[in-house]
Enzyme design. Sequence first.
Site, PDB file in Angstrom:
ATOM      1  N   PRO A 182      66.697  74.520  14.595  1.00  0.00           N
ATOM      2  CA  PRO A 182      65.070  73.312  14.948  1.00  0.00           C
ATOM      3  C   PRO A 182      65.300  72.238  16.329  1.00  0.00           C
ATOM      4  O   PRO A 182      66.490  72.307  16.375  1.00  0.00           O
ATOM      5  CB  PRO A 182      64.647  72.167  13.220  1.00  0.00           C
ATOM      6  CG  PRO A 182      65.767  73.514  12.714  1.00  0.00           C
ATOM      7  CD  PRO A 182      66.954  74.572  13.287  1.00  0.00           C
ATOM      8  N   TYR A 183      64.224  71.606  16.918  1.00  0.00           N
ATOM      9  CA  TYR A 183      64.175  71.123  18.266  1.00  0.00           C
ATOM     10  C   TYR A 183      65.012  71.428  18.639  1.00  0.00           C
ATOM     11  O   TYR A 183      65.556  71.037  19.909  1.00  0.00           O
ATOM     12  CB  TYR A 183      65.064  69.961  17.381  1.00  0.00           C
ATOM     13  CG  TYR A 183      64.171  69.061  15.973  1.00  0.00           C
ATOM     14  CD1 TYR A 183      62.762  68.940  16.389  1.00  0.00           C
ATOM     15  CD2 TYR A 183      65.607  69.290  15.124  1.00  0.00           C
ATOM     16  CE1 TYR A 183      62.926  68.165  14.969  1.00  0.00           C
ATOM     17  CE2 TYR A 183      64.631  69.047  14.551  1.00  0.00           C
ATOM     18  CZ  TYR A 183      63.343  68.228  13.896  1.00  0.00           C
ATOM     19  OH  TYR A 183      62.729  67.321  12.354  1.00  0.00           O
ATOM     20  N   ARG A 184      64.353  73.540  19.336  1.00  0.00           N
ATOM     21  CA  ARG A 184      65.402  73.694  19.929  1.00  0.00           C
ATOM     22  C   ARG A 184      66.942  73.807  20.316  1.00  0.00           C
ATOM     23  O   ARG A 184      67.323  74.128  21.389  1.00  0.00           O
ATOM     24  CB  ARG A 184      64.673  73.335  21.299  1.00  0.00           C
ATOM     25  CG  ARG A 184      62.882  74.388  21.474  1.00  0.00           C
ATOM     26  CD  ARG A 184      62.602  73.783  22.574  1.00  0.00           C
ATOM     27  NE  ARG A 184      63.324  74.821  23.212  1.00  0.00           N
ATOM     28  CZ  ARG A 184      62.241  76.355  23.933  1.00  0.00           C
ATOM     29  NH1 ARG A 184      61.529  76.509  22.853  1.00  0.00           N
ATOM     30  NH2 ARG A 184      63.289  77.020  24.432  1.00  0.00           N
ATOM     31  N   LEU A 185      67.531  73.535  18.995  1.00  0.00           N
ATOM     32  CA  LEU A 185      69.060  73.242  19.088  1.00  0.00           C
ATOM     33  C   LEU A 185      69.765  74.455  18.633  1.00  0.00           C
ATOM     34  O   LEU A 185      70.231  74.426  17.524  1.00  0.00           O
ATOM     35  CB  LEU A 185      68.834  71.949  18.329  1.00  0.00           C
ATOM     36  CG  LEU A 185      68.457  70.266  18.881  1.00  0.00           C
ATOM     37  CD1 LEU A 185      69.206  69.107  17.446  1.00  0.00           C
ATOM     38  CD2 LEU A 185      69.004  69.756  20.062  1.00  0.00           C
ATOM     39  N   HIS A 186      69.391  75.113  19.292  1.00  0.00           N
ATOM     40  CA  HIS A 186      69.982  76.642  19.152  1.00  0.00           C
ATOM     41  C   HIS A 186      71.229  76.965  18.975  1.00  0.00           C
ATOM     42  O   HIS A 186      71.856  75.744  20.028  1.00  0.00           O
ATOM     43  CB  HIS A 186      69.053  77.451  20.119  1.00  0.00           C
ATOM     44  CG  HIS A 186      67.760  77.455  20.152  1.00  0.00           C
ATOM     45  ND1 HIS A 186      66.741  77.867  18.861  1.00  0.00           N
ATOM     46  CD2 HIS A 186      67.018  77.125  20.876  1.00  0.00           C
ATOM     47  CE1 HIS A 186      65.463  77.440  19.591  1.00  0.00           C
ATOM     48  NE2 HIS A 186      65.392  77.111  20.887  1.00  0.00           N
TER      49      HIS A 186
END
Length: 205
Positions: A182-186
Amino acid sequence: MAHPSETDAREVIPHGDPFALFTQWYDEARETEPNDSNAMALATATPDGQPSVRMVLLKGYDTSGFVFYTNGHSRKGQEIAANPQVALLFHWKSLRRQIRIEGTLSSVSEAEAEAYFHSRARDSQLGAVASDQSAPLDSRETFLARYEDVRARFEGGEVERPAHWGGWRVRPQAMEFWHDRPYRLHERRRFAHGPEGWASSLLYP
């Protein structure tokens, strides 16, 4: 909605054996990906560094590497012959995952190439014989006429595999696994092969 700092901090990409992890992800992709779960982008380059990339199909793998087949007279075949350093990319949109592989190429054995060629549908074998892959073509009718000529030539017998048609094995030197969070907190983990085997570390996404 949770704030990014409150998202799950557990790591979903474990360290350890990258081939075991590849198998796990690949098996899941074969169940969820609607088309060509074995499709991978193959990047090659000329000796002076001019890159090119195209999609090919994974046709086998084990701890010695990842195998695909192609016409050695094609652009990728010529670049492979001149520069064996390549990269692969698997992207499974259904799972929101990617795997990047970097390594060197070697040819599969003649026996492996022969066995795979004759496992293909007969029309695919004939198409491989008829095609001068990557060469200029004046019209589609010319290609279809060549296909019909090849079909007539091998009517009633086994299709002869062209000597320039074969397989290549990518022996990985590095493998990177990417998982959507999520939230581009890959999450990313890179495995590198060294004298003592595989080691890995997380990377910023």
